[in-house]
Scaffold this motif. Structure first.
Motif, PDB file in Angstrom:
ATOM      1  N   GLY A 248     -10.764 128.572  31.251  1.00  0.00           N
ATOM      2  CA  GLY A 248     -10.462 129.705  30.379  1.00  0.00           C
ATOM      3  C   GLY A 248      -9.171 129.507  29.601  1.00  0.00           C
ATOM      4  N   GLY A 249      -8.807 128.228  29.365  1.00  0.00           N
ATOM      5  CA  GLY A 249      -7.579 127.940  28.641  1.00  0.00           C
ATOM      6  C   GLY A 249      -6.313 128.159  29.453  1.00  0.00           C
TER       7      GLY A 249
ATOM      8  N   ARG B  99      -5.543 118.919  33.403  1.00  0.00           N
ATOM      9  CA  ARG B  99      -6.772 119.575  32.939  1.00  0.00           C
ATOM     10  C   ARG B  99      -7.401 118.680  31.891  1.00  0.00           C
ATOM     11  NH1 ARG B  99      -4.324 125.112  30.218  1.00  0.00           N
ATOM     12  NH2 ARG B  99      -2.615 124.169  29.094  1.00  0.00           N
TER      13      ARG B  99
ATOM     14  N   GLU C  16     -11.864 124.550  28.814  1.00  0.00           N
ATOM     15  CA  GLU C  16     -12.653 125.784  28.608  1.00  0.00           C
ATOM     16  C   GLU C  16     -13.189 126.336  29.933  1.00  0.00           C
ATOM     17  OE1 GLU C  16     -15.011 122.177  27.043  1.00  0.00           O
ATOM     18  OE2 GLU C  16     -12.978 122.974  26.916  1.00  0.00           O
ATOM     19  N   GLU C  17     -13.419 125.437  30.899  1.00  0.00           N
ATOM     20  CA  GLU C  17     -13.853 125.914  32.220  1.00  0.00           C
ATOM     21  C   GLU C  17     -12.738 126.675  32.917  1.00  0.00           C
ATOM     22  OE1 GLU C  17     -15.714 123.469  35.363  1.00  0.00           O
ATOM     23  OE2 GLU C  17     -16.821 122.499  33.740  1.00  0.00           O
TER      24      GLU C  17
END
Length: 207
Positions: free
Chosen positions: A109-110, A191, A106-107
């Motif tokens: 932004g996908g 990620r 989520e950091e």
């Protein structure tokens, strides 16, 4: 005509930890000049650079980023600080050697982490590469048992991918292009708590 066709490109490595030093040794083995810089003063790592070879030139960050092709070999979280060194990265190719392991999706932004890096380096062309090998493996001479160690490259800019592919070959590696950052690039990106499928795969190509 691209920069690399009408003049010899200049190179820089930003970050001089284990990965940055492994990249510097790859240049030194081929007698190629490369600037090295960190956010610290060059005097603080000049002796380490000299120990690698005479073609490894310590510089201030502001000087090093004048190079045409720049290896980004810093921690993922430090890339915005490097990006601030220039108002525009137009005409430059950035090789993203960072790994965003531990950074929540989520950091990002996908998005793939390289997309996030590319957005920070406004105007530059970004190639994901040289990041899938552990520093100790990247540090070794790429010719192995009559073959060459593979490096994976991904970019949304075909011209930049071709340019860095040629550089990888000059450094003794066997480059394999994976396509765009959101397709093949995901195979070499970390990620959250997951690694891309090709990360840490030490492959040798025999032609």
């Amino acid at each position: 005509m691209s920069k690399s066709e009408n003049k010899i490109a200049s190179y820089a490595i930003i970050g001089f930890g284990n990965v940055g030093q492994a990249l510097a040794r790859a240049f030194a083995r081929k007698g190629l000049e490369v600037s090295v810089a960190t956010t610290r003063e060059p005097e603080s790592f000049a002796s380490a650079a000299a120990a690698i070879g005479p073609t490894i030139i310590p510089k201030k960050l502001a000087e090093a980023v004048k190079a045409d092709i720049i290896f980004l070999a810093v921690r993922f979280g430090s890339h915005p600080d490097v990006a601030k060194a220039l108002p525009s990265w137009q005409g430059k190719t950035i090789i993203d050697v960072t790994n965003a392991y531990g950074v929540p999706p989520e950091e990002l932004g996908g998005q793939p982490s390289s997309r996030v890096v590319a957005q920070a380096f406004t105007g530059g062309k970004l190639v994901k590469g040289f990041n899938h090998l552990a520093a100790a493996v990247l540090d070794q001479d790429p010719p192995v048992h009559g073959g060459k160690r593979v490096v994976f490259l991904a970019s949304d800019d075909d011209g930049a991918a071709t340019e860095i592919s040629a550089l990888a070959e000059n450094l003794g590696f066997s480059p394999i292009k994976l396509g765009g950052l959101s397709e093949g690039g995901l195979l070499v990106q970390a990620r959250g708590n997951s690694w891309g499928q090709l990360i840490f795969k030490d492959l040798i190509r025999f032609n």
